[in-house]
Scaffold this motif. Sequence first.
Motif, PDB file in Angstrom:
ATOM      1  N   PRO A   1       0.793  -1.022  -0.027  1.00 25.72           N
ATOM      2  CA  PRO A   1      -0.106   0.077   0.041  1.00 25.72           C
ATOM      3  C   PRO A   1       0.993   1.322  -0.083  1.00 25.72           C
ATOM      4  CG  PRO A   1      -0.011  -0.913   2.009  1.00 25.72           C
ATOM      5  CD  PRO A   1       0.843  -1.866   1.257  1.00 25.72           C
ATOM      6  N   SER A   2       0.496   2.337  -0.588  1.00 28.06           N
ATOM      7  CA  SER A   2       0.993   3.651  -0.789  1.00 28.06           C
ATOM      8  C   SER A   2       0.506   4.323   0.331  1.00 28.06           C
ATOM      9  CB  SER A   2       0.927   4.339  -2.029  1.00 28.06           C
ATOM     10  OG  SER A   2       1.431   5.554  -2.082  1.00 28.06           O
ATOM     11  N   LEU A   3       1.566   4.883   1.338  1.00 32.65           N
ATOM     12  CA  LEU A   3       1.171   5.889   2.221  1.00 32.65           C
ATOM     13  C   LEU A   3       1.506   7.151   2.191  1.00 32.65           C
ATOM     14  CD1 LEU A   3       2.825   3.615   5.088  1.00 32.65           C
ATOM     15  CD2 LEU A   3       0.284   3.704   4.541  1.00 32.65           C
ATOM     16  N   SER A   4       1.782   7.444   1.017  1.00 27.72           N
ATOM     17  CA  SER A   4       2.168   8.967   0.558  1.00 27.72           C
ATOM     18  C   SER A   4       1.308  10.134   0.644  1.00 27.72           C
ATOM     19  CB  SER A   4       2.714   9.065  -0.915  1.00 27.72           C
ATOM     20  OG  SER A   4       1.520   8.656  -1.775  1.00 27.72           O
ATOM     21  N   ASN A   5      -0.214   9.521   0.557  1.00 29.91           N
ATOM     22  CA  ASN A   5      -0.902  10.554   0.939  1.00 29.91           C
ATOM     23  C   ASN A   5      -1.659  10.606   2.411  1.00 29.91           C
ATOM     24  OD1 ASN A   5      -1.270  11.279  -1.614  1.00 29.91           O
ATOM     25  ND2 ASN A   5      -2.728   9.843  -1.997  1.00 29.91           N
TER      26      ASN A   5
END
Length: 164
Positions: A136-140
Amino acid sequence: MDNITDNETFKKTLSALPLAQQRQVGARFVGHVLDLTEGRCTKQAQILAEKNDVSPEELEMAYHAVHAIYVDTRPRSHLSLLDYGKQATHLVAEACMTCVAPTYGDYGTSHLAENVASYCRMARMCASIQHDADNPSLSNAEEAMKKETEAQYEILNKYLEENT
């Protein structure tokens, strides 16, 4: 009163409110994250918690209705398979349950609204997690948390203006 712009003042202000006002503010926090869920009874419980004259029986009925959503949305799989959208719904239900939880006697409620705020922030963060490839991308997530926190400060400031 000065506008609340930091977490320490936010927590102190919330804990100083009487239980009925903590429920009302908490309901407004929940209202701000209802876009993360389609749960009709969650919305109904949120509206109920905002009432000035909510009865213990109404709170108990709302609590049980929201508890069903809470149980239905809890993660049942390995964390690698976690559906973060469903987790966001689960956290909104937990925030709503906290807001409408029946209290008895002098039960310690000094952190009710603060706990609701925390669940709402976590829900917003979970909703911001994107499923990219294997991880999962946690960038936001950080920006989502910051925006939700600022929105809660504004919600509390507006509530205090209307009720003091």
